[in-house]
Design a protein around this motif. Structure first.
Motif, mmCIF file in Angstrom:
data_model
loop_
_atom_site.group_PDB
_atom_site.id
_atom_site.type_symbol
_atom_site.label_atom_id
_atom_site.label_comp_id
_atom_site.label_asym_id
_atom_site.label_seq_id
_atom_site.Cartn_x
_atom_site.Cartn_y
_atom_site.Cartn_z
ATOM 1 N N GLU A 85 21.129 -40.389 20.401
ATOM 2 C CA GLU A 85 22.225 -41.592 20.266
ATOM 3 C C GLU A 85 23.288 -41.245 19.367
ATOM 4 O OE1 GLU A 85 21.907 -44.263 21.898
ATOM 5 O OE2 GLU A 85 19.924 -43.552 22.746
ATOM 6 N N VAL A 86 24.471 -41.823 19.848
ATOM 7 C CA VAL A 86 25.712 -41.717 18.805
ATOM 8 C C VAL A 86 25.163 -41.636 17.142
ATOM 9 C CG1 VAL A 86 28.166 -42.301 18.129
ATOM 10 C CG2 VAL A 86 27.293 -42.278 20.576
ATOM 11 N N GLY A 87 25.626 -40.890 16.642
ATOM 12 C CA GLY A 87 25.286 -41.040 15.030
ATOM 13 C C GLY A 87 24.030 -40.149 14.769
ATOM 14 N N ASP A 88 23.213 -39.658 15.703
ATOM 15 C CA ASP A 88 22.240 -38.894 15.560
ATOM 16 C C ASP A 88 22.583 -37.414 15.148
ATOM 17 O OD1 ASP A 88 20.509 -40.860 16.336
ATOM 18 O OD2 ASP A 88 19.645 -39.937 18.268
ATOM 19 N N THR A 89 22.035 -36.699 14.432
ATOM 20 C CA THR A 89 22.193 -35.065 14.350
ATOM 21 C C THR A 89 21.345 -34.328 15.221
ATOM 22 O OG1 THR A 89 22.621 -35.420 11.840
ATOM 23 C CG2 THR A 89 21.807 -33.204 12.540
ATOM 24 N N VAL A 90 22.049 -33.517 16.139
ATOM 25 C CA VAL A 90 21.475 -33.041 17.243
ATOM 26 C C VAL A 90 21.483 -31.456 16.994
ATOM 27 C CG1 VAL A 90 22.088 -34.766 19.016
ATOM 28 C CG2 VAL A 90 23.780 -32.732 18.566
ATOM 29 N N THR A 91 20.444 -30.773 17.571
ATOM 30 C CA THR A 91 20.447 -29.173 17.383
ATOM 31 C C THR A 91 21.012 -28.542 18.570
ATOM 32 O OG1 THR A 91 18.545 -29.533 16.016
ATOM 33 C CG2 THR A 91 18.944 -27.451 17.179
ATOM 34 N N LEU A 92 22.028 -27.751 18.235
ATOM 35 C CA LEU A 92 22.835 -26.973 19.686
ATOM 36 C C LEU A 92 22.611 -25.376 19.482
ATOM 37 C CD1 LEU A 92 25.033 -29.525 18.679
ATOM 38 C CD2 LEU A 92 25.486 -29.012 21.059
ATOM 39 N N GLU A 93 22.561 -24.816 20.676
ATOM 40 C CA GLU A 93 22.515 -23.603 20.812
ATOM 41 C C GLU A 93 23.573 -23.294 21.783
ATOM 42 O OE1 GLU A 93 19.585 -20.630 22.667
ATOM 43 O OE2 GLU A 93 18.773 -21.420 20.862
ATOM 44 N N ILE A 94 24.663 -22.289 21.475
ATOM 45 C CA ILE A 94 25.655 -22.061 22.536
ATOM 46 C C ILE A 94 25.995 -20.588 22.589
ATOM 47 C CG2 ILE A 94 26.813 -24.511 22.467
ATOM 48 C CD1 ILE A 94 28.843 -22.886 20.674
ATOM 49 N N ALA A 95 26.424 -20.071 23.651
ATOM 50 C CA ALA A 95 26.753 -18.730 23.742
ATOM 51 C C ALA A 95 28.035 -18.767 25.059
ATOM 52 C CB ALA A 95 26.023 -17.741 24.161
ATOM 53 N N PRO A 96 29.053 -17.858 25.022
ATOM 54 C CA PRO A 96 30.019 -17.924 26.045
ATOM 55 C C PRO A 96 29.265 -17.651 27.592
ATOM 56 C CG PRO A 96 30.343 -16.196 24.476
ATOM 57 C CD PRO A 96 29.049 -16.894 24.173
ATOM 58 N N ALA A 97 29.839 -18.617 28.353
ATOM 59 C CA ALA A 97 29.091 -18.439 29.716
ATOM 60 C C ALA A 97 29.374 -16.896 30.353
ATOM 61 C CB ALA A 97 29.985 -19.384 30.667
ATOM 62 N N LYS A 98 28.366 -16.433 30.837
ATOM 63 C CA LYS A 98 28.470 -14.995 31.448
ATOM 64 C C LYS A 98 29.780 -15.043 32.291
ATOM 65 C CE LYS A 98 23.899 -14.018 30.867
ATOM 66 N NZ LYS A 98 22.397 -13.607 31.499
ATOM 67 N N LYS A 99 29.987 -16.039 33.202
ATOM 68 C CA LYS A 99 31.431 -16.081 34.058
ATOM 69 C C LYS A 99 32.079 -17.481 33.828
ATOM 70 C CE LYS A 99 32.738 -15.126 38.766
ATOM 71 N NZ LYS A 99 33.438 -16.170 39.207
ATOM 72 N N GLU A 100 33.231 -17.361 33.429
ATOM 73 C CA GLU A 100 33.969 -18.651 33.428
ATOM 74 C C GLU A 100 33.993 -19.410 34.878
ATOM 75 O OE1 GLU A 100 35.965 -21.407 31.101
ATOM 76 O OE2 GLU A 100 35.372 -19.599 30.338
ATOM 77 N N PRO A 101 33.614 -20.623 34.967
ATOM 78 C CA PRO A 101 33.703 -21.193 36.148
ATOM 79 C C PRO A 101 35.286 -21.328 36.575
ATOM 80 C CG PRO A 101 33.100 -22.719 34.552
ATOM 81 C CD PRO A 101 33.207 -21.336 33.901
ATOM 82 N N GLU A 102 35.406 -21.553 38.040
ATOM 83 C CA GLU A 102 36.873 -21.582 38.605
ATOM 84 C C GLU A 102 37.238 -23.322 38.086
ATOM 85 O OE1 GLU A 102 40.104 -20.255 39.781
ATOM 86 O OE2 GLU A 102 38.294 -18.991 39.663
ATOM 87 N N PRO A 103 38.340 -23.274 37.505
ATOM 88 C CA PRO A 103 38.727 -24.824 37.190
ATOM 89 C C PRO A 103 39.256 -25.414 38.527
ATOM 90 C CG PRO A 103 40.567 -23.146 36.926
ATOM 91 C CD PRO A 103 39.442 -22.395 37.083
ATOM 92 N N GLU A 104 38.932 -26.971 38.377
ATOM 93 C CA GLU A 104 39.411 -27.911 39.627
ATOM 94 C C GLU A 104 41.072 -27.765 39.172
ATOM 95 O OE1 GLU A 104 38.799 -32.285 40.549
ATOM 96 O OE2 GLU A 104 37.161 -31.243 39.745
ATOM 97 N N VAL A 105 41.576 -27.587 40.530
ATOM 98 C CA VAL A 105 43.049 -27.766 40.447
ATOM 99 C C VAL A 105 43.476 -29.155 40.701
ATOM 100 C CG1 VAL A 105 45.202 -26.886 41.396
ATOM 101 C CG2 VAL A 105 43.241 -25.360 41.206
ATOM 102 N N PRO A 106 44.354 -29.679 39.862
ATOM 103 C CA PRO A 106 44.656 -31.104 39.947
ATOM 104 C C PRO A 106 45.844 -31.110 41.380
ATOM 105 C CG PRO A 106 45.223 -30.423 37.892
ATOM 106 C CD PRO A 106 44.706 -28.999 38.687
#
Length: 186
Positions: A85-106
């Motif tokens: 919930e908003v206000g909670d302290t969460v545990t995160l683990e992150i690393a760069p994606a192996k391949k950057e996904p193709e962006p959605e073109v407006p």
């Protein structure tokens, strides 16, 4: 999807914050990344990461905070899946994606590129990260008139063979054009 092992991986705890101005979707929240976690990422601009929040796997694109770090928008779906919930302290683990996904073109940029074959050819020859930066430069315009000018300028620069946007700081550090949301008062 797995999170990288080793020196690129960051583990940290952070508080889920509510934005002061959430826009039409008032249910999302966000997390500010610690500077040391952000420093392990390959760039100060938009960067996609594989990660976990309270053990729940996700892939999301981090936004620059203008302070040489990043912030993560946490959708309602992701927040609920993580049992938070908003206000909670969460545990995160992150690393760069192996391949950057193709962006959605407006749609407006897609239409302008289709009308300028030389620009479209160079657009297709750029890297995914370069396309992310072009799109970010365009969508970060605060006024419709500025956005339209940036699209026209992008098509002109691309048609001239420029593969990278020349006039945009994707980190927001020098221009302060990009920043994390303001935090709502409790």
């Amino acid at each position: 999807m797995t999170v990288y092992e080793g020196k690129l991986k960051s583990q940290f705890k952070a508080k889920l914050l509510r934005p002061a101005k959430p826009g039409c979707d008032d249910q999302w929240s966000f997390v500010l990344l610690p500077k040391d976690a952000s420093a392990k990422l390959p760039r100060r601009g938009r960067t996609t990461v594989d990660g976990t929040i309270n053990g729940y796997l996700f892939q999301e694109t981090l936004e620059p905070d203008g302070q040489r770090s990043h912030w993560l928008k946490v959708s309602t779906t992701l927040r609920k899946a993580a049992g938070a919930e908003v206000g909670d302290t969460v545990t995160l683990e992150i690393a760069p994606a192996k391949k950057e996904p193709e962006p959605e073109v407006p749609a407006d940029l897609k239409q302008a590129l289709a009308a300028t074959p030389e620009a479209l050819k160079v657009w297709k020859a750029t890297t995914t990260i370069a396309r992310v930066d072009w799109i970010h430069w365009i969508v970060s315009a605060k006024q419709a008139k500025t956005r339209a000018k940036r699209i026209a300028d992008a098509c002109e620069m691309l048609a001239d063979g420029k593969k990278r946007v020349c006039c945009f700081d994707p980190s927001g550090f020098y221009s302060k054009a990009l920043s994390a949301p303001d935090v709502a008062e409790p």
